[in-house]
Design an enzyme around this catalytic site. Structure first.
Site: not given
Length: 461
Positions: A328-330, A332, A431
């Site tokens: 997730e986010c970081g 990714l 993502s």
């Protein structure tokens, strides 16, 4: 049916930035010093404020979000985690009535769900008698909200305090605290808000917060208001059968710390043993059957992440073996080929995603989204939906956007705008989406199941 009888109180604000986190953190520390076992909560998807709660109360904080999980699951989560404690303190999000739109996950909506009294924090820095008009408006906007009192923050002088307090007397709203401006209560901030407690020593600031609350807030009256909350009912969940245990590695260090404790607990309930590891410090992955890379601030540690070539190679080899990897986010960003930092330099990352993440000077997106899977992935089947939120300063760039293996079709809850997002392969899903497994139980079960399949395949050789 379970009936919970616990004193509980929502600390709300008229807007963001009025001092809710400071006041809640100080209150948690003061209650702990009095010998109370206090459980704290944060409304909304915030990861950083709960870190301050945890240090002040000595217990993990929990998020309450009616977009990330259904209302009945939110109430069940609250009952489950509040049981056995002396009091529950709930910090609101933004202003009392602000949320994702149409009241979704607003402080007011969740105060109603939990039948909890509300104490409103107002910032008096640039106002006097007008504070009373503001409070009156908040009371009248929704008469079903039980505003049990007001805490006036950032007063400039005794005269200023008298002006505001005298005006509030006309409303018959108890003034439960008057706090002066105090630089000692400030904590460091940066591009996503407060600096996480994993990166800075907050002990002096938290001690100052507790001292200020003890001096300037009527804590006994707050407790009395919390005791006025009516009993809360919830349906007892059916216990889920647990199959063979699997081990899942969870990236956790200064760069990766954005996790909801009850989200991870949902994986444990399905038979997962969670094993923390550090992409910054460790040279080897633990012996696990799957990996999770949560969000955080990898952009602040890009040189160190690049320098740890051994870990990047370990992650690459795990991916090549077919190990399920969710990011997730970081996370990714770490799995991308490269990240271009705020300094303009390019840093090599794990290289599992054929893309470059580039930090921007401005926030790129924030808000709730619905993510529809474009193909089967390790969390959901094609066409299934996940609810989550985005909040990031980076953009993901790739050479061929048309043929890129996009994971999801994102739709913003507020605007309805639609765009592709994330990366998906047979065993990798990454993502900018943040989800909560308490509200995405099918996704949790699917991920643990994929880890179990990998475990079995590895055992067979």
């Amino acid at each position: 049916m379970t009936v919970l009888k616990i004193p509980r109180l929502v600390i709300a604000g008229t807007s963001s930035g009025v001092g809710k986190t400071t006041i809640v953190t100080g209150l948690l520390a003061e209650l702990r010093q009095r010998g109370w076992q206090v459980q704290s909560y944060k409304i909304g998807p915030d990861y950083i404020d709960p870190g301050f709660h945890r240090l002040a109360s000595g217990r993990p904080a929990h998020n309450l979000d009616s977009w990330l999980m259904p209302p009945e699951e939110l109430v069940a989560l609250f009952n489950r985690t509040a049981t056995g404690n002396d009091i529950a303190i709930i910090e609101g999000v933004m202003g009392l009535y602000d949320g994702g739109g149409n009241g979704i996950s607003s402080t007011a909506a969740i105060a109603k769900l939990l039948s909890a009294p509300v104490v409103l924090v107002v910032d008096a820095r640039a106002a006097g008698e007008s504070i009373a008009a503001t409070v009156l408006g908040f009371k009248m906007y929704d008469p079903e909200i039980n505003i049990a009192g007001v805490i006036v923050n950032r007063l400039g002088s005794a005269t200023h305090q008298s002006i505001v307090a005298d005006a509030l007397v006309k409303l018959a709203v108890p003034v439960l605290g008057c706090i002066r401006r105090n630089e000692a209560l400030m904590v460091p901030e940066r591009h996503l808000g407060l600096t996480p407690v994993t990166e800075t020593d907050t002990s002096v600031a938290i001690a100052a917060m507790a001292k200020e609350i003890a001096h300037s807030v009527a804590v006994d009256q707050l407790i009395a208001a919390a005791r006025g909350a009516i009993p809360l009912e919830t349906v007892d969940p059916e216990p889920a059968p647990v199959a063979t245990r699997v081990r899942i590695g969870v990236a956790y260090d200064q760069g990766f710390s954005f996790y909801y404790s009850e989200s991870l607990a949902g994986l444990e309930a399905l038979g997962a043993e969670l094993v923390p590891f550090s992409p910054l410090e460790d040279n080897r992955l633990p012996d696990v059957d799957g990996l999770i890379f949560g969000g955080g601030f990898p952009e602040m540690f890009l040189a160190d992440l690049e320098a740890n070539d051994a870990m990047r190679q370990e992650v690459s080899r795990a991916a090549q073996r077919g190990m399920p990897i969710y990011a997730e986010c970081g996370g990714l960003m770490y799995l991308a080929r490269q990240v271009v930092g705020f300094d303009g330099r390019t840093y090599r990352m794990a290289g599992l995603i054929p893309a470059v993440c580039r930090m921007q000077s401005k926030l790129q997106t924030v808000g709730y989204v619905t993510a529809t899977a474009l193909a089967d992935n390790i969390l959901c089947a094609a066409g299934e939906e996940l609810r989550g939120h985005e909040f990031h300063f980076s953009l993901m760039e790739m050479d061929d956007t048309e043929n890129f293996p996009w994971a999801f079709r994102f739709e913003k809850m507020r605007t309805g705008s639609v765009y592709p997002g994330g990366f998906a392969s047979n065993n990798i899903l990454a993502s900018y989406l943040h989800i909560h497994f308490a509200g995405s139980k099918t996704a949790a079960a699917r991920f643990v199941g994929k880890c179990r399949e990998f475990q079995a395949a590895e055992a067979e050789g």
